[in-house]
Design a protein around this motif. Structure first.
Motif, PDB file in Angstrom:
ATOM      1  N   ASP A 105     -10.805  -8.087   3.219  1.00 29.78           N
ATOM      2  CA  ASP A 105     -11.259  -7.507   1.969  1.00 29.78           C
ATOM      3  C   ASP A 105     -10.723  -6.098   1.733  1.00 29.78           C
ATOM      4  N   PHE A 106      -9.821  -5.650   2.608  1.00 29.84           N
ATOM      5  CA  PHE A 106      -9.377  -4.263   2.501  1.00 29.84           C
ATOM      6  C   PHE A 106      -8.461  -4.095   1.297  1.00 29.84           C
ATOM      7  N   ASP A 107      -8.742  -3.097   0.459  1.00 28.82           N
ATOM      8  CA  ASP A 107      -8.027  -2.874  -0.795  1.00 28.82           C
ATOM      9  C   ASP A 107      -6.790  -2.029  -0.546  1.00 28.82           C
ATOM     10  N   ASN A 108      -5.594  -2.616  -0.773  1.00 29.56           N
ATOM     11  CA  ASN A 108      -4.342  -1.887  -0.583  1.00 29.56           C
ATOM     12  C   ASN A 108      -3.861  -1.189  -1.842  1.00 29.56           C
ATOM     13  N   GLY A 109      -4.586  -1.306  -2.943  1.00 30.18           N
ATOM     14  CA  GLY A 109      -4.181  -0.646  -4.169  1.00 30.18           C
ATOM     15  C   GLY A 109      -2.946  -1.279  -4.795  1.00 30.18           C
ATOM     16  N   ALA A 110      -2.390  -0.592  -5.801  1.00 30.90           N
ATOM     17  CA  ALA A 110      -1.198  -1.070  -6.512  1.00 30.90           C
ATOM     18  C   ALA A 110      -0.030  -0.149  -6.194  1.00 30.90           C
ATOM     19  N   GLN A 111       1.032  -0.712  -5.600  1.00 35.90           N
ATOM     20  CA  GLN A 111       2.176   0.094  -5.168  1.00 35.90           C
ATOM     21  C   GLN A 111       3.378  -0.142  -6.073  1.00 35.90           C
ATOM     22  N   THR A 112       4.139   0.914  -6.316  1.00 35.54           N
ATOM     23  CA  THR A 112       5.353   0.820  -7.123  1.00 35.54           C
ATOM     24  C   THR A 112       6.430   1.730  -6.538  1.00 35.54           C
ATOM     25  N   LEU A 113       7.686   1.382  -6.802  1.00 35.71           N
ATOM     26  CA  LEU A 113       8.813   2.240  -6.465  1.00 35.71           C
ATOM     27  C   LEU A 113       9.354   2.868  -7.737  1.00 35.71           C
ATOM     28  N   SER A 114       9.697   4.139  -7.680  1.00 36.44           N
ATOM     29  CA  SER A 114      10.257   4.833  -8.839  1.00 36.44           C
ATOM     30  C   SER A 114      11.673   4.325  -9.110  1.00 36.44           C
ATOM     31  N   PRO A 115      12.172   4.466 -10.343  1.00 32.45           N
ATOM     32  CA  PRO A 115      13.530   4.010 -10.658  1.00 32.45           C
ATOM     33  C   PRO A 115      14.602   4.661  -9.777  1.00 32.45           C
ATOM     34  N   ASP A 116      14.352   5.867  -9.312  1.00 32.15           N
ATOM     35  CA  ASP A 116      15.340   6.577  -8.498  1.00 32.15           C
ATOM     36  C   ASP A 116      15.000   6.527  -7.007  1.00 32.15           C
ATOM     37  N   ILE A 160     -12.303   5.523   3.213  1.00 24.26           N
ATOM     38  CA  ILE A 160     -12.545   6.214   1.949  1.00 24.26           C
ATOM     39  C   ILE A 160     -11.698   5.570   0.858  1.00 24.26           C
ATOM     40  N   PRO A 161     -12.156   5.580  -0.390  1.00 28.51           N
ATOM     41  CA  PRO A 161     -11.306   5.145  -1.502  1.00 28.51           C
ATOM     42  C   PRO A 161     -10.324   6.266  -1.854  1.00 28.51           C
ATOM     43  N   THR A 162      -9.163   5.906  -2.389  1.00 28.78           N
ATOM     44  CA  THR A 162      -8.186   6.899  -2.822  1.00 28.78           C
ATOM     45  C   THR A 162      -7.748   6.604  -4.251  1.00 28.78           C
ATOM     46  N   ARG A 163      -7.269   7.632  -4.924  1.00 34.25           N
ATOM     47  CA  ARG A 163      -6.736   7.467  -6.279  1.00 34.25           C
ATOM     48  C   ARG A 163      -5.215   7.386  -6.289  1.00 34.25           C
ATOM     49  N   MET A 164      -4.543   8.276  -5.489  1.00 31.77           N
ATOM     50  CA  MET A 164      -3.088   8.320  -5.545  1.00 31.77           C
ATOM     51  C   MET A 164      -2.499   8.778  -4.213  1.00 31.77           C
ATOM     52  N   LEU A 165      -1.513   8.031  -3.735  1.00 29.85           N
ATOM     53  CA  LEU A 165      -0.687   8.424  -2.595  1.00 29.85           C
ATOM     54  C   LEU A 165       0.760   8.436  -3.060  1.00 29.85           C
ATOM     55  N   ALA A 166       1.564   9.373  -2.543  1.00 33.35           N
ATOM     56  CA  ALA A 166       2.978   9.436  -2.903  1.00 33.35           C
ATOM     57  C   ALA A 166       3.804   9.802  -1.676  1.00 33.35           C
ATOM     58  N   GLY A 192       7.947   9.980  -1.070  1.00 36.91           N
ATOM     59  CA  GLY A 192       9.286   9.779  -1.622  1.00 36.91           C
ATOM     60  C   GLY A 192       9.211   9.019  -2.936  1.00 36.91           C
ATOM     61  N   GLY A 193       9.920   7.870  -3.024  1.00 40.18           N
ATOM     62  CA  GLY A 193       9.911   7.069  -4.243  1.00 40.18           C
ATOM     63  C   GLY A 193       8.783   6.071  -4.328  1.00 40.18           C
ATOM     64  N   LEU A 194       7.873   6.062  -3.335  1.00 46.98           N
ATOM     65  CA  LEU A 194       6.762   5.111  -3.308  1.00 46.98           C
ATOM     66  C   LEU A 194       5.484   5.763  -3.825  1.00 46.98           C
ATOM     67  N   ARG A 195       4.793   5.059  -4.716  1.00 48.64           N
ATOM     68  CA  ARG A 195       3.495   5.503  -5.222  1.00 48.64           C
ATOM     69  C   ARG A 195       2.470   4.396  -5.031  1.00 48.64           C
ATOM     70  N   ARG A 196       1.257   4.799  -4.683  1.00 48.87           N
ATOM     71  CA  ARG A 196       0.165   3.836  -4.636  1.00 48.87           C
ATOM     72  C   ARG A 196      -1.006   4.380  -5.425  1.00 48.87           C
ATOM     73  N   GLU A 197      -1.514   3.563  -6.348  1.00 47.15           N
ATOM     74  CA  GLU A 197      -2.711   3.911  -7.103  1.00 47.15           C
ATOM     75  C   GLU A 197      -3.870   3.065  -6.594  1.00 47.15           C
ATOM     76  N   GLY A 198      -4.997   3.723  -6.342  1.00 47.85           N
ATOM     77  CA  GLY A 198      -6.159   3.024  -5.819  1.00 47.85           C
ATOM     78  C   GLY A 198      -6.003   2.736  -4.340  1.00 47.85           C
ATOM     79  N   GLY A 199      -6.822   1.833  -3.852  1.00 53.93           N
ATOM     80  CA  GLY A 199      -6.757   1.460  -2.449  1.00 53.93           C
ATOM     81  C   GLY A 199      -7.658   2.308  -1.571  1.00 53.93           C
ATOM     82  N   ARG A 200      -7.550   2.084  -0.272  1.00 59.70           N
ATOM     83  CA  ARG A 200      -8.399   2.756   0.701  1.00 59.70           C
ATOM     84  C   ARG A 200      -7.570   3.272   1.865  1.00 59.70           C
ATOM     85  N   LEU A 201      -8.153   4.197   2.608  1.00 58.37           N
ATOM     86  CA  LEU A 201      -7.613   4.648   3.878  1.00 58.37           C
ATOM     87  C   LEU A 201      -8.692   4.504   4.948  1.00 58.37           C
TER      88      LEU A 201
END
Length: 394
Positions: free
Chosen positions: A22-33, A103-109, A111-120
């Motif tokens: 049930d662990f929430d990994n959030g939504a991850q994206t890579l930047s265009p660059d 803990i819940p998180t809002r944003m991790l960054a 390099g080019g990787l971003r994660r919104e939401g999720g937990r640590l």
């Protein structure tokens, strides 16, 4: 990087988060660059990749640790930021088990990787886990990295995230996957004709190769000369055997003169059901691509790939405590053991030179693996003078 502490450290916490399904990994994206977004890093004295990333827009110090199932935030950091830690569970780590929350998180960054939401996951991250007096805030684990190709340029001291399937350099390929239960990177090695698997591919482990006692016996290597060493996980120290083997094969890569640590029976590898670990002490001799989604680890030899490993000639494994060196372990059969050194002894001067915060990266730190026959003058912090004659012993 301090030769002394590189020899001393094998620091690889491997944790499994509570309620993993049930662990929430959030939504991850890579930047265009993202391909140009290299993350610079430095080696910790424990031989790990330390870098700076962003958590909720604030800079935090982190270690890249593919041997961790779920990224871990230091309890100290959470308390300083007045973050509410939830849950109450246990995680398996080197040395035993430790209590963890999340803990819940809002944003991790990174390099080019971003994660919104999720937990640590939240746990104690002692400074000993980096082999230095400076603790880190975060261990970046499989939950953040495994969906991408991880390109680690050890020689250039930088890494980046790429889309899975990308092959940015030529090298020899090895199988790589994510273990379905432990959720860490795994591959295999061949030692003396015996294939040993699964082997955790662990960038957070400062040693080269670590094997279970059963794996070592399977490879029929018991006739090799060994001594003892100490490893530090999140739950404390573990004493193991260490030897230099003439050849070890990873996929299509043939490595010569590799340092291998052998855990005691019932040790961490046995506990989590693996044959051992491939650590950064081995990986740093190559440019490395870790792409479990594509099923491969790519290794391209770096400038140090064919160099023999450093061997202690002092028999002392040391840690830095501000202005002094602390004996963490006296290696079996070495000059220090013969001279009556003990764990906990404190050294304040080496050949008359005081220990300073810059010691770990200074030429002075090389004495523990110095030329056999050299006599080193050591001043303990109580004023006692000792001399130690260096020698080959394993």
């Amino acid at each position: 990087m301090s030769i002394l502490l590189a020899l001393a450290a094998a620091l690889a916490p491997v944790a499994t988060a509570p309620a993993a399904a049930d662990f929430d990994n959030g939504a991850q994206t890579l930047s265009p660059d993202h391909e140009t977004c290299w993350i610079p890093f430095e080696f910790t004295p424990g031989n790990q990749i330390r870098f700076v990333m962003a958590l909720e827009g604030n800079p935090v110090s982190a270690i890249l640790d593919t041997g961790v199932s779920y990224s871990v935030l230091a309890k100290r950091y959470a308390e300083a930021q007045h973050l509410r830690v939830r849950g109450d569970a246990k995680a398996d780590v080197i040395g035993g088990s430790v209590p963890v929350g999340w803990i819940p998180t809002r944003m991790l960054a990174i390099g080019g990787l971003r994660r919104e939401g999720g937990r640590l996951v939240v746990a104690d991250l002692p400074a000993a886990a980096t082999g230095s007096a400076t603790a880190v805030d975060l261990l970046v684990g499989r939950d953040l990295t495994a969906g991408y190709a991880l390109d680690i340029d050890y020689a250039g001291r930088r890494f980046r995230f790429l889309r899975s399937g990308r092959t940015p350099f030529a090298g020899t390929s090895s199988p790589l996957s994510i273990a379905p239960e432990r959720l860490v990177y795994v591959s295999s090695v061949v030692l003396s004709g015996a294939e040993l698997r699964p082997m955790v591919v662990d960038t957070g482990d400062g040693s080269a190769i670590t094997l279970s006692k059963a794996g070592w016996n399977t490879a029929q290597m018991s006739s090799r000369a060994t001594t003892t060493t100490v490893s530090f996980g999140l739950a404390g120290p573990v004493v193991s055997e260490v030897a230099i083997v003439p050849q070890l094969v990873v996929g299509k890569t043939i490595a010569k003169n590799v340092e291998v640590r052998v855990e005691p029976s019932g040790g961490f590898s046995d506990k989590i059901g693996v044959a051992g670990r491939i650590g950064s002490g081995f990986l740093q001799n190559y440019r490395v691509l870790l792409d479990p989604t594509a099923g491969q680890m790519l290794l391209s030899p770096g400038p140090g790939a064919d160099k023999p490993p450093l061997r202690s000639t002092s028999g002392l494994l040391l840690g830095i405590a501000r202005d002094r060196l602390k004996v963490l372990h006296v290696m079996r059969g070495g000059p220090a053991a013969a001279a009556g050194w003990r764990d906990g002894d404190l050294i304040c001067r080496v050949d008359g030179q005081a220990i300073t915060p810059a010691y770990a990266t200074s030429p002075l730190a090389r004495w523990t693996a110095g030329a056999p026959g050299r006599i080193v003058a050591l001043t303990l912090c109580d004023g006692t003078q000792r001399r130690l004659t260096l020698a080959n012993f394993y």
